[in-house]
Design a protein around this motif. Structure first.
Motif, mmCIF file in Angstrom:
data_model
loop_
_atom_site.group_PDB
_atom_site.id
_atom_site.type_symbol
_atom_site.label_atom_id
_atom_site.label_comp_id
_atom_site.label_asym_id
_atom_site.label_seq_id
_atom_site.Cartn_x
_atom_site.Cartn_y
_atom_site.Cartn_z
ATOM 1 N N VAL A 177 0.844 -1.197 0.000
ATOM 2 C CA VAL A 177 0.000 0.000 0.000
ATOM 3 C C VAL A 177 0.881 1.250 0.000
ATOM 4 O O VAL A 177 0.624 2.209 -0.732
ATOM 5 N N GLY A 178 1.930 1.250 0.807
ATOM 6 C CA GLY A 178 2.847 2.391 0.826
ATOM 7 C C GLY A 178 3.481 2.645 -0.534
ATOM 8 O O GLY A 178 3.560 3.786 -0.992
ATOM 9 N N LEU A 179 3.923 1.580 -1.195
ATOM 10 C CA LEU A 179 4.496 1.726 -2.528
ATOM 11 C C LEU A 179 3.465 2.256 -3.518
ATOM 12 O O LEU A 179 3.767 3.116 -4.352
ATOM 13 N N HIS A 180 2.253 1.752 -3.408
ATOM 14 C CA HIS A 180 1.199 2.226 -4.301
ATOM 15 C C HIS A 180 0.891 3.706 -4.065
ATOM 16 O O HIS A 180 0.659 4.457 -5.012
ATOM 17 N N LEU A 181 0.918 4.131 -2.816
ATOM 18 C CA LEU A 181 0.696 5.547 -2.515
ATOM 19 C C LEU A 181 1.802 6.423 -3.107
ATOM 20 O O LEU A 181 1.543 7.539 -3.568
ATOM 21 N N ILE A 182 3.031 5.906 -3.117
ATOM 22 C CA ILE A 182 4.132 6.648 -3.742
ATOM 23 C C ILE A 182 3.893 6.786 -5.241
ATOM 24 O O ILE A 182 4.067 7.868 -5.817
ATOM 25 N N PHE A 234 3.859 6.251 5.286
ATOM 26 C CA PHE A 234 3.272 4.936 5.503
ATOM 27 C C PHE A 234 4.365 3.874 5.646
ATOM 28 O O PHE A 234 4.355 3.055 6.568
ATOM 29 N N ILE A 235 5.338 3.907 4.742
ATOM 30 C CA ILE A 235 6.445 2.938 4.771
ATOM 31 C C ILE A 235 7.363 3.218 5.959
ATOM 32 O O ILE A 235 7.814 2.282 6.635
ATOM 33 N N LEU A 236 7.649 4.479 6.227
ATOM 34 C CA LEU A 236 8.522 4.836 7.347
ATOM 35 C C LEU A 236 7.951 4.369 8.683
ATOM 36 O O LEU A 236 8.698 3.899 9.554
ATOM 37 N N LEU A 237 6.643 4.479 8.851
ATOM 38 C CA LEU A 237 6.019 3.990 10.085
ATOM 39 C C LEU A 237 6.233 2.491 10.265
ATOM 40 O O LEU A 237 6.513 2.024 11.369
ATOM 41 N N GLY A 294 11.930 -0.844 15.923
ATOM 42 C CA GLY A 294 11.643 -0.813 17.354
ATOM 43 C C GLY A 294 11.471 -2.202 17.940
ATOM 44 O O GLY A 294 11.925 -2.484 19.051
ATOM 45 N N GLU A 295 10.833 -3.084 17.182
ATOM 46 C CA GLU A 295 10.675 -4.474 17.640
ATOM 47 C C GLU A 295 12.024 -5.175 17.683
ATOM 48 O O GLU A 295 12.324 -5.908 18.630
ATOM 49 N N ALA A 296 12.855 -4.968 16.651
ATOM 50 C CA ALA A 296 14.166 -5.619 16.596
ATOM 51 C C ALA A 296 15.056 -5.173 17.745
ATOM 52 O O ALA A 296 15.835 -5.963 18.283
ATOM 53 N N LEU A 297 14.919 -3.915 18.133
ATOM 54 C CA LEU A 297 15.729 -3.370 19.225
ATOM 55 C C LEU A 297 15.058 -3.520 20.587
ATOM 56 O O LEU A 297 15.582 -3.045 21.591
ATOM 57 N N ALA A 298 13.886 -4.152 20.602
ATOM 58 C CA ALA A 298 13.097 -4.361 21.830
ATOM 59 C C ALA A 298 12.817 -3.045 22.544
ATOM 60 O O ALA A 298 12.892 -2.955 23.766
#
Length: 147
Positions: A73-78, A94-97, A104-108
């Protein structure tokens, strides 16, 4: 593992997000390509987990699929922004979020936001793999179809 969930709230969140993003994409991608992308994505995420994260003993949830659709969806919006259909900042935001969420999950950074049972951690790798697969599906299938 993509069809099972640890909690009812995880099931509702995953299925709700997949349904919402699917509704957005239904105008962009044919039902046939949509089904094929899902059929390919789910085992591909599992194979990538087995290959790149062999220490992960189990996985539950459809969030990898949601990440794939979110990225698409983010790519399509671009693409739509280049055509003047939407403001130019929406797609990248959209993609940045999504990237920020996965980082954030990877870094806990925010484990308390998850409602998973004790001892279960968010499989951020699944979300990353979903993003990569979303990029591939969009570039190989959707972009050609919408041109």
């Amino acid at each position: 593992g993509h069809l099972t969930h640890y909690t009812l709230s995880q099931l509702i969140a995953d299925s709700g997000l997949v349904a919402l993003l699917g509704l957005v994409l239904h105008r962009v991608i044919s039902p046939y390509l949509f089904a094929i992308s899902i059929i390919v994505a789910l085992p591909l995420v599992s194979l990538l987990l087995l290959w790149l994260v062999p220490e992960m003993n189990s996985y539950r949830g459809a969030s990898g699929l949601a990440a794939m659709l979110w990225f698409m969806v983010g790519l399509h919006l671009i693409v739509q922004a280049k055509r003047g259909s939407v403001p130019i900042w929406i797609g990248p935001l959209f993609i940045l979020l999504l990237i920020a969420k996965v980082a954030g999950e990877a870094l806990a950074l925010f484990p308390a936001l998850s409602e998973l049972p004790a001892g279960v951690v968010v499989a951020w790798q699944v979300h990353l793999f979903g993003m990569v697969i979303g990029l591939m599906v969009y570039l190989l299938c959707v972009r050609k179809q919408s041109d």
